[in-house]
Structure formats: C-alpha cells, structure tokens
Design a protein around this motif. Structure first.
Motif, short mmCIF file in Angstrom:
data_model
loop_
_atom_site.label_atom_id
_atom_site.label_comp_id
_atom_site.label_asym_id
_atom_site.label_seq_id
_atom_site.Cartn_x
_atom_site.Cartn_y
_atom_site.Cartn_z
N LEU A 1 19.65 44.12 44.37
CA LEU A 1 20.30 45.18 45.16
C LEU A 1 21.10 46.14 44.28
O LEU A 1 21.27 47.31 44.65
CB LEU A 1 21.26 44.57 46.19
CG LEU A 1 20.63 43.87 47.40
CD1 LEU A 1 21.70 43.13 48.20
CD2 LEU A 1 19.92 44.88 48.30
N VAL A 2 21.64 45.64 43.18
CA VAL A 2 22.54 46.47 42.36
C VAL A 2 22.06 46.48 40.91
O VAL A 2 22.60 45.77 40.06
CB VAL A 2 24.00 45.92 42.41
CG1 VAL A 2 24.99 46.98 41.95
CG2 VAL A 2 24.38 45.40 43.78
N PRO A 3 21.05 47.28 40.62
CA PRO A 3 20.52 47.30 39.25
C PRO A 3 21.62 47.64 38.23
O PRO A 3 21.57 47.17 37.09
CB PRO A 3 19.45 48.40 39.28
CG PRO A 3 19.10 48.57 40.73
CD PRO A 3 20.31 48.18 41.53
N ALA A 4 22.62 48.41 38.62
CA ALA A 4 23.69 48.77 37.68
C ALA A 4 24.60 47.59 37.37
O ALA A 4 25.38 47.63 36.41
CB ALA A 4 24.51 49.93 38.25
N GLY A 5 24.52 46.55 38.19
CA GLY A 5 25.30 45.33 37.91
C GLY A 5 26.76 45.40 38.31
O GLY A 5 27.54 44.50 37.99
N THR A 6 27.17 46.45 39.01
CA THR A 6 28.58 46.55 39.41
C THR A 6 28.86 45.65 40.62
O THR A 6 27.94 45.24 41.31
CB THR A 6 28.92 48.01 39.79
OG1 THR A 6 27.93 48.45 40.73
CG2 THR A 6 28.92 48.92 38.59
N GLY A 7 30.13 45.39 40.86
CA GLY A 7 30.50 44.57 42.03
C GLY A 7 30.52 43.09 41.68
O GLY A 7 30.63 42.72 40.50
N HIS A 8 30.37 42.24 42.68
CA HIS A 8 30.46 40.79 42.43
C HIS A 8 29.84 40.02 43.60
O HIS A 8 29.57 40.60 44.66
CB HIS A 8 31.93 40.37 42.29
CG HIS A 8 32.70 40.54 43.56
ND1 HIS A 8 33.48 41.65 43.81
CD2 HIS A 8 32.80 39.77 44.68
CE1 HIS A 8 34.02 41.55 45.01
NE2 HIS A 8 33.63 40.42 45.57
N THR A 9 29.67 38.74 43.40
CA THR A 9 29.32 37.84 44.51
C THR A 9 30.26 36.64 44.45
O THR A 9 30.76 36.30 43.38
CB THR A 9 27.86 37.33 44.43
OG1 THR A 9 27.74 36.54 43.24
CG2 THR A 9 26.86 38.45 44.40
N SER A 10 30.49 36.03 45.60
CA SER A 10 31.31 34.82 45.60
C SER A 10 31.01 33.97 46.82
O SER A 10 30.61 34.48 47.88
CB SER A 10 32.80 35.17 45.56
OG SER A 10 33.15 35.90 46.72
N VAL A 11 31.21 32.67 46.64
CA VAL A 11 31.13 31.72 47.75
C VAL A 11 32.31 30.77 47.56
O VAL A 11 32.41 30.13 46.52
CB VAL A 11 29.83 30.88 47.70
CG1 VAL A 11 29.75 29.92 48.89
CG2 VAL A 11 28.59 31.76 47.67
N ASN A 12 33.21 30.74 48.52
CA ASN A 12 34.33 29.80 48.37
C ASN A 12 34.89 29.37 49.73
O ASN A 12 34.69 30.06 50.73
CB ASN A 12 35.45 30.38 47.50
CG ASN A 12 36.00 31.65 48.06
OD1 ASN A 12 35.41 32.72 47.86
ND2 ASN A 12 37.08 31.58 48.82
N TRP A 13 35.56 28.23 49.69
CA TRP A 13 36.15 27.72 50.93
C TRP A 13 37.53 28.34 51.13
O TRP A 13 38.40 28.22 50.27
CB TRP A 13 36.28 26.19 50.86
CG TRP A 13 34.96 25.50 50.94
CD1 TRP A 13 34.20 25.08 49.90
CD2 TRP A 13 34.23 25.19 52.14
NE1 TRP A 13 33.02 24.52 50.36
CE2 TRP A 13 33.02 24.57 51.73
CE3 TRP A 13 34.47 25.37 53.51
CZ2 TRP A 13 32.06 24.13 52.64
CZ3 TRP A 13 33.51 24.94 54.41
CH2 TRP A 13 32.33 24.34 53.97
N ILE A 14 37.71 28.99 52.29
CA ILE A 14 39.05 29.47 52.65
C ILE A 14 39.87 28.26 53.08
O ILE A 14 41.01 28.07 52.67
CB ILE A 14 38.96 30.50 53.80
CG1 ILE A 14 38.22 31.75 53.34
CG2 ILE A 14 40.34 30.85 54.34
CD1 ILE A 14 37.95 32.76 54.44
N VAL A 15 39.26 27.43 53.92
CA VAL A 15 39.87 26.15 54.32
C VAL A 15 38.75 25.10 54.24
O VAL A 15 37.72 25.26 54.89
CB VAL A 15 40.45 26.18 55.75
CG1 VAL A 15 41.20 24.88 56.04
CG2 VAL A 15 41.34 27.39 55.98
N PRO A 16 38.94 24.05 53.45
CA PRO A 16 37.89 23.03 53.37
C PRO A 16 37.94 22.08 54.58
O PRO A 16 38.67 22.33 55.54
CB PRO A 16 38.20 22.30 52.07
CG PRO A 16 39.67 22.52 51.86
CD PRO A 16 40.04 23.79 52.55
N GLU A 17 37.21 21.00 54.49
CA GLU A 17 37.11 19.97 55.55
C GLU A 17 38.46 19.65 56.16
O GLU A 17 39.43 19.51 55.43
CB GLU A 17 36.51 18.71 54.91
CG GLU A 17 35.86 17.76 55.88
CD GLU A 17 34.58 18.32 56.48
OE1 GLU A 17 34.50 18.34 57.73
OE2 GLU A 17 33.69 18.75 55.74
#
Ligand code: SAM
Length: 280
Positions: free
Chosen positions: A264-280
């Motif tokens: 989606l971003v050939p220029a490579g700018t931005g970011h991706t993330s996956v994280n728990w706001i609140v876990p189990e």
C-alpha cells in the motif's frame, strides 16, 4: 444533516485494513457450526462503483485496493477479503468495491443473520436494494448506536458487531465508547470491532483512555498508517479496536500487516502495529 458519503473513500487504505479484519473475524466465527449475528451499525451503501464520479474524484482506491487485489504473492490472511472483491468484479478490471455489508453477505452462511443500519437518505435505499432478496438480512434506517441496545444480545448468543461511524462530528469519539459500553453490558461475549481514523493522535488517545476506563478486558488495537502522525494533513492512517478478538487474529494481523504496508505504501512512510490495550 449527514454530509459524509463513503463513495468518495471506498476501497482506500482504511477500507483495506477494516475489511481485512472484518473478514478474518467472520472466518473465525464460521469455525463453529452454530450460527451468529453480523450487526453493522453504520453500514453505508453496500456497493461502490469505482468508475463513478465520487470515487474517480478522489482516486483513493487507486492507492488502496487497486494496489492489493491482483498481487500474485497474496498472503493467505487476505484470501477471504479478496474473494469478496473478486466476486463483484468478473475479470481483470476493478469496477466495484464491496462495502462491509457485502463482505458479510458473501462470507456468511445460510443460517447466519445480518442486521444493517444506515441513516443517510441516499445510501439507505441503495443498501436496501442490494439486500432485497436476502432473507438473512434485516435493514433499518435508524441510528446505529441505538441498535447496540435494541439488537443485543442476539438469540444465537454469538456475533460480530462492526461500528464504523464517519467521525464527522467530534462527539462520535465519545459516542462509540458509550455505544460499546451499552452493547457490551448486554452481550459481553460478542466480538466488537470499532474502526477509527488517525487524524489527531490526541483524539485517539482520549478515546482509548475512555475505553480503558469502562473496565472491559481483551481489547486489541491494530493500526496501519500511510504517513507519520500529523495535525495538519488529514487522515494519516486508521485502526481497528477489537474486543474479544478470535484467538488467531493477533497473529494473523502480525503476519499480514508488513506485507500490506509494503504494497500500500511503496514510499515506506507511516507504520503498522498490533498491541493489547487491555489484555485478558
Ligand atoms: N461500514 C461501511 C463499509 O465499511 O463499507 C462504511 C460506513 S461509512 C464510514 C459511515 C456511514 O455511517 C455513512 O454511510 C453514514 O451515512 C452513516 N451514518 C452516519 N451517522 C449514522 C448513525 N448515527 N447511524 C447510522 N448510520 C450513520
């Protein structure tokens, strides 16, 4: 007066993220035989013509789904989503984009149910005509937030609730938290998926803080940004907040996000993330 029309934005990078997550959740729910409800509080028109005046004017889909759908090394996590896009486009030309209700329609089974709500006077009739012959679906021209009280819990006691407002009004950032709280009180085992735009990071931080304060647990946050955060350049990315995510979703998104971001971003700018706001 509602001025937002999703037809200007259909198939952009935010839709690619949202509909990838939506289709993975639906696929996971189908692993059990028992039927479930798909509730879409802000459903939109259902089908978007990409050669139409609105989509052509912004060209957002050209930097979204158009970059993804025909890639030869498509990760398996994208298979359910792209199968929906291909089902609407017979042949090599991308003419139509499926909104969230059409993605659900394509992936749901005979016994699953759809509840679709849309308020806009032009988009609601379009949505209704799409679903005229689908006996699994019930449509309402009503306030989506009200449905979180009226339609939950579903008789099947299983379901995905997609909450995807336009954030035209700043109050939407509070309304989504209140709506989730109402819905969760009635149906604490449901999967709730909330889409949000990254326009002002501060707004998102506040919304997340309010969500944490509800005491709800198991909240996963997934984000894909095409540019660095900025308070001047509009939407730089978007995210999905998923309550009670299927157990595989975290890993699936960890697998697929680097690929999606690269394409989606050939220029490579931005970011991706996956994280728990609140876990189990
Ligand atoms: N979920 C759709 C999809 O992924 O294809 C896109 C939805 S679009 C981002 C948001 C929609 O919410 C618009 O079509 C708008 O008319 C509708 N809307 C705005 N306020 C609403 C409300 N209070 N209740 C229901 N629909 C609303």
């Amino acid at each position: 007066m509602l001025s937002y029309r999703h037809s200007f934005h259909a198939g952009n990078h935010a839709d690619v993220l949202k509909h990838t997550v939506q289709s993975l959740i639906i696929t996971a729910l189908k692993e059990k035989d028992k039927p479930f409800l798909y509730l879409d509080t802000h459903a939109g028109a259902g089908r978007y013509q990409l050669s139409g005046e609105h989509a052509e004017r912004t060209g957002e889909y050209l930097e979204g789904i158009a970059r993804v759908w025909q890639q030869e090394d498509l990760p398996e996590e994208l298979a359910p989503y792209i199968s929906c896009v291909k089902a609407l486009n017979h042949g090599p030309t991308l003419r139509y984009y499926p909104g969230s209700p059409l993605i659900a329609r394509h992936l749901l089974r005979e016994d699953d149910k759809l509840e679709l709500t849309e308020l806009h006077s032009s988009d609601f009739p379009l949505l209704r005509s799409e679903f005229q012959k689908d006996s699994r679906a019930r449509l309402a021209r009503a306030d989506g937030y009200q449905q979180l009280k009226a339609k939950l819990p579903p008789p099947s006691r299983r379901g995905l609730i997609l909450i995807d407002p336009p954030y035209e009004m700043k109050s939407d950032y509070q309304a989504v938290v209140k709506g989730i709280q109402e819905g969760y009180r009635r149906f604490s085992t449901g999967v709730f998926a909330l889409w949000y735009p990254v326009v002002l990071r501060q707004q998102i931080k506040r919304m997340i803080h309010e969500l944490e304060a509800t005491g709800i647990r198991r909240i996963l946050q997934i984000e894909l940004a095409v540019r660095p955060d900025s308070d001047r350049f509009g939407m730089t990315g978007s995210g999905m907040i998923v309550i009670n995510p299927p157990w595989k979703l975290e890993q699936q998104m960890q697998n697929v996000l680097p690929w999606l971001h690269r394409v989606l971003v050939p220029a490579g700018t931005g970011h991706t993330s996956v994280n728990w706001i609140v876990p189990e």
